[in-house]
Design an enzyme around this catalytic site. Structure first.
Site, PDB file in Angstrom:
ATOM      1  CG  ASN A  32      15.320  36.165  -5.931  1.00  0.00           C
ATOM      2  OD1 ASN A  32      16.181  36.231  -6.749  1.00  0.00           O
ATOM      3  ND2 ASN A  32      15.181  35.616  -4.831  1.00  0.00           N
ATOM      4  CE  LYS A  33      15.889  30.121  -9.007  1.00  0.00           C
ATOM      5  NZ  LYS A  33      15.538  29.836 -10.615  1.00  0.00           N
ATOM      6  N   GLY A  71      22.690  32.602 -11.507  1.00  0.00           N
ATOM      7  CA  GLY A  71      22.656  34.017 -10.656  1.00  0.00           C
ATOM      8  C   GLY A  71      22.778  34.966 -11.744  1.00  0.00           C
ATOM      9  CB  ALA A  72      20.965  38.221 -12.002  1.00  0.00           C
ATOM     10  CG  ASP A 132      17.264  36.284 -11.232  1.00  0.00           C
ATOM     11  OD1 ASP A 132      16.866  36.021 -10.035  1.00  0.00           O
ATOM     12  OD2 ASP A 132      18.244  35.642 -11.965  1.00  0.00           O
ATOM     13  CD  GLN A 156      18.671  27.159  -7.774  1.00  0.00           C
ATOM     14  OE1 GLN A 156      17.888  26.804  -7.157  1.00  0.00           O
ATOM     15  NE2 GLN A 156      18.465  27.578  -8.931  1.00  0.00           N
TER      16      GLN A 156
HETATM   17  O1  MRU Z   1      18.134  30.150 -11.552  1.00  0.00           O
HETATM   18  P1  MRU Z   1      18.928  30.714 -10.819  1.00  0.00           P
HETATM   19  O2  MRU Z   1      19.803  29.925 -10.063  1.00  0.00           O
HETATM   20  O3  MRU Z   1      19.857  31.664 -11.846  1.00  0.00           O
HETATM   21  O4  MRU Z   1      18.531  31.943 -10.021  1.00  0.00           O
HETATM   22  C1  MRU Z   1      19.126  32.550  -9.069  1.00  0.00           C
HETATM   23  C2  MRU Z   1      18.451  33.739  -8.151  1.00  0.00           C
HETATM   24  O5  MRU Z   1      17.187  33.500  -8.268  1.00  0.00           O
HETATM   25  C3  MRU Z   1      19.184  34.685  -7.446  1.00  0.00           C
HETATM   26  O6  MRU Z   1      18.563  34.794  -6.240  1.00  0.00           O
HETATM   27  C4  MRU Z   1      19.315  35.719  -8.257  1.00  0.00           C
HETATM   28  O7  MRU Z   1      19.980  35.462  -9.406  1.00  0.00           O
HETATM   29  C5  MRU Z   1      20.176  36.913  -7.534  1.00  0.00           C
HETATM   30  S1  MRU Z   1      21.838  36.601  -7.577  1.00  0.00           S
HETATM   31  C6  MRU Z   1      22.755  37.676  -6.727  1.00  0.00           C
END
Ligand code: MRU
Length: 364
Positions: free
Chosen positions: A252-253, A54-55, A242, A201
């Site tokens: 984003n993801k 998560g960012a 992110d 996730q």
């Molecule tokens: O690969 P990850 O689990 O780090 O990806 C996380 C995401 O894509 C979240 O949506 C993003 O970081 C926003 S978290 C507030």
């Protein structure tokens, strides 16, 4: 947020006053366990292996990674090497670079003797600021849920992708902050949780968070969102990001883009919640410029879960020899985003919109 009645943050200083406790997110939802980070290497490994992810949490962990490095060796060379090692862990979330830049700026004119203490203090500030930011995002997002509630009978059905809840931040979350506020203030909400293959996730982390907090939710296969929207079963989408470009494109993801397309086709508002540390003011074209992490194909070819005998087991899904690709993020163009929910308010997903909230970024 609380787990079994005890308040935790996803990262916090340990009682010894120098090491750092995280929640090992690779074990959730089947086991809740905290892990101690006692060195730069521990912090870098935690980010790389996604014990933390998560960012905002990646940024917070990098900040403490630099503090741990400064405690071991406060020289310029050591801090530069630590910054490079942390920067190499994951490429997409810009909060990583943001937090490292903040830490290095805070340490630049500090004597070697005072560096470790200053580094810990700055890491703590970054974490506290993240919590305050997320509370503010929640406050600015809440009226969107209220407005959706005013338009219908029954609970507001939200859809979210991946995990942008408290586990992805220091506390409260970004996309889920308005949801928690709505739920806590008595507004009826229900969340469709995208499972978010390949690392799940949504199914593992978002569902766990929401269930611990008592928020009604349903986990759906990643491909279900379009169908749900076509049938009027989604009132509002809120996701995290992110890296957000200066023009309002959102990285984003993987799979976020397809949800935004389905939302646009069905007239469903699609909002993105973000702390301003996620904005990359240096780039305007997300498709061309955001580095997209490619992860191990084994995350696609295999899956882990709790077997009937109570053990967590990893199994293969694909035929031996079938190649797999694992692009971890995608870019949703600003034109598909209804608005950006930031700590300073909600704005249009555009350069103008962002500058209306962050005028100091307009330049000379
Ligand atoms: O690969 P990850 O689990 O780090 O990806 C996380 C995401 O894509 C979240 O949506 C993003 O970081 C926003 S978290 C507030």
């Amino acid at each position: 947020m609380k787990v079994d009645g005890i308040a935790y943050r996803s990262i916090e200083p340990a009682e010894d006053g120098w090491s750092v406790m995280i929640i090992d997110q690779t074990l959730l939802p089947h086991r809740f366990a905290r892990v101690r980070l006692a060195s730069l290497d521990d912090a870098a490994r935690a980010i790389r292996t996604m014990q933390v992810r998560g960012a905002p949490l990646i940024g917070a962990t990098a900040a403490y990674g630099l503090a741990l490095a400064a405690r071991a060796d406060p020289s310029d060379e050591s801090l530069e090497a630590a910054a490079s090692a942390l920067l190499a862990t994951r490429p997409t979330a810009v909060n990583l670079r943001w937090a490292i830049d903040e830490m290095l700026a805070a340490l630049r004119n500090v004597s070697r003797e005072a560096r470790a203490a200053r580094a810990y203090a700055r890491a703590r500030e970054i974490c506290e600021a993240d919590v305050a930011t997320n509370r503010a995002i929640g406050g600015h997002g809440l009226p969107l849920i209220r407005a959706a509630h005013a338009r219908k009978d029954g609970p507001v059905n939200l859809l979210t992708h991946c995990n942008a809840g408290w586990l992805a931040t220091v506390d409260f979350g970004t996309a889920l902050a308005p949801v928690y506020l709505a739920h806590d203030s008595g507004l009826p909400v229900h969340v469709w949780v995208d499972e978010t293959r390949p690392r799940n996730q949504g199914a593992a982390l978002t569902a766990w968070e929401l269930s611990r907090h008592g928020v009604p939710h349903t986990v759906v296969a990643d491909n279900a969102g379009g169908h749900l929207m076509q049938h009027g079963r989604v009132d509002l989408c809120i996701v995290g990001t992110d890296r957000t470009t200066a023009a309002g494109d959102v990285c984003n993801k993987i799979g976020t883009y397809l949800k935004a397309l389905a939302a646009r086709d069905n007239g469903v508002p699609f909002y993105v919640a973000l702390p301003s540390s996620t904005i990359d003011w240096a780039i305007a074209d997300g498709l061309a410029s955001v580095p997209i992490e490619e992860r191990a194909p084994e995350e696609v070819t295999h899956i882990s879960g709790l077997a009937d005998d109570g053990r967590v087991t990893r199994i293969r899904l694909t035929p031996e020899g079938s190649p797999a690709a694992n692009h971890a993020f995608d870019v949703t163009p600003a034109r598909l985003v209804s608005g950006l929910i930031t700590e300073r308010g909600v704005c249009a997903a555009s350069r103008q919109g962002l500058l209306s909230l962050f005028p100091e970024r307009a330049g000379p």
